[in-house]
Each structure stands twice: as structure tokens, then as C-alpha cells.
Design an enzyme around this catalytic site. Sequence first.
Site, short mmCIF file in Angstrom:
data_model
loop_
_atom_site.label_atom_id
_atom_site.label_comp_id
_atom_site.label_asym_id
_atom_site.label_seq_id
_atom_site.Cartn_x
_atom_site.Cartn_y
_atom_site.Cartn_z
N HIS A 15 0.83 -1.20 0.00
CA HIS A 15 0.00 0.00 0.00
C HIS A 15 0.86 1.25 0.00
O HIS A 15 2.07 1.21 0.13
CB HIS A 15 -0.99 0.01 1.18
CG HIS A 15 -0.39 0.27 2.53
ND1 HIS A 15 -1.14 0.50 3.65
CD2 HIS A 15 0.90 0.35 2.94
CE1 HIS A 15 -0.36 0.70 4.68
NE2 HIS A 15 0.87 0.62 4.28
N HIS A 42 3.26 -5.07 3.72
CA HIS A 42 3.12 -5.53 5.10
C HIS A 42 2.67 -6.99 5.11
O HIS A 42 1.98 -7.43 4.19
CB HIS A 42 2.05 -4.72 5.85
CG HIS A 42 2.46 -3.31 6.12
ND1 HIS A 42 3.34 -2.96 7.12
CD2 HIS A 42 2.12 -2.15 5.51
CE1 HIS A 42 3.50 -1.65 7.12
NE2 HIS A 42 2.78 -1.13 6.15
N GLU A 125 -0.89 -4.79 11.54
CA GLU A 125 -0.11 -4.33 10.38
C GLU A 125 1.36 -4.68 10.57
O GLU A 125 2.08 -4.93 9.62
CB GLU A 125 -0.29 -2.83 10.17
CG GLU A 125 0.26 -2.36 8.84
CD GLU A 125 -0.12 -0.92 8.55
OE1 GLU A 125 -0.94 -0.70 7.66
OE2 GLU A 125 0.39 -0.03 9.25
NI NI Z 1 2.50 0.83 5.58
#
Ligand code: NI
Length: 135
Positions: A15, A42, A125
Site C-alpha cells: 500500500h 506488510h 499491520e
Molecule cells: Ni505501511
Amino acid sequence: MKVKVSRKAHFNAAHRLYRPDWSFEKNEAVFGKCNNPRYHGHNYDLIVSVEGEIDPETGYVMDMKVLKDLIKAHVEDAFDHKNLNEDVADFKGLNPTAENIAVVIWNKLRSQIDESKKLEVVLYETPRNFVTYTG
Ligand code: NI
């Protein structure tokens, strides 16, 4: 008597955090390294929990095989090895922060799970940063 059952899942995704209506400098100031125009990845860990009464016939709150298949169909197949900004329609115009990803996952699963049961999504995350959404 309410019992909470949980299923762990995992996906890898890339992302970039930015707002196209902000200057590069402002994005850099707010999002730092996450504004990298070349994206970054991630290893997301996901815990989906369903809470409700135990079915007296089966002894289950929810069949974990069903929950596993729902997560695979609606989350892993949709997000794994994808660029969330570019490849996933849910994030067109929505910054793919951990917060927003958790809400998107919750919304996808909510319609698939019996309304009498509570749904909770925890999204890691990183091993140390995680968010929780319960609707
Ligand atoms: Ni990130």
C-alpha cells in the site's frame, strides 16, 4: 451464555498512504515513509472473532470451517499479494490504513455472518501495531 470464537488468518499486501488532493510535501509530513510513491508491503495478521450463544445441537457458536472459508473468499482472495491502492476497488478513494482495512474487512464479513452474533476484527499491520473494529 455467550462464547467468543476466533480464527487467525494472514495476507501480504502493498500500500501507499497519501491523499491525492494534498501536495507531496504535506503527504510526506503526515504519512512519512508510508507515502513512498513506489509502495511498500506488510505481512498482515488478522483475527476474526464471532461471539454468540452455543448452539445446543452442535455445541458450536459458529462452525470454524465456515468462518475459515468466509475469510478466505472475502479477505484473503481479495487482498493477498495485491496492491491495495491499485488492485482493490474497496480502496479507490479510501486510504488503506490499518484502520480502514479493518473496517472494510468487517463490512465484508458482517453480511455473511448471522446477525445474532457479534463480529470483531483485529488487524495487525506489524507485530506491534494493530487495530480493532467491532462495528
Ligand atoms: Ni505501511
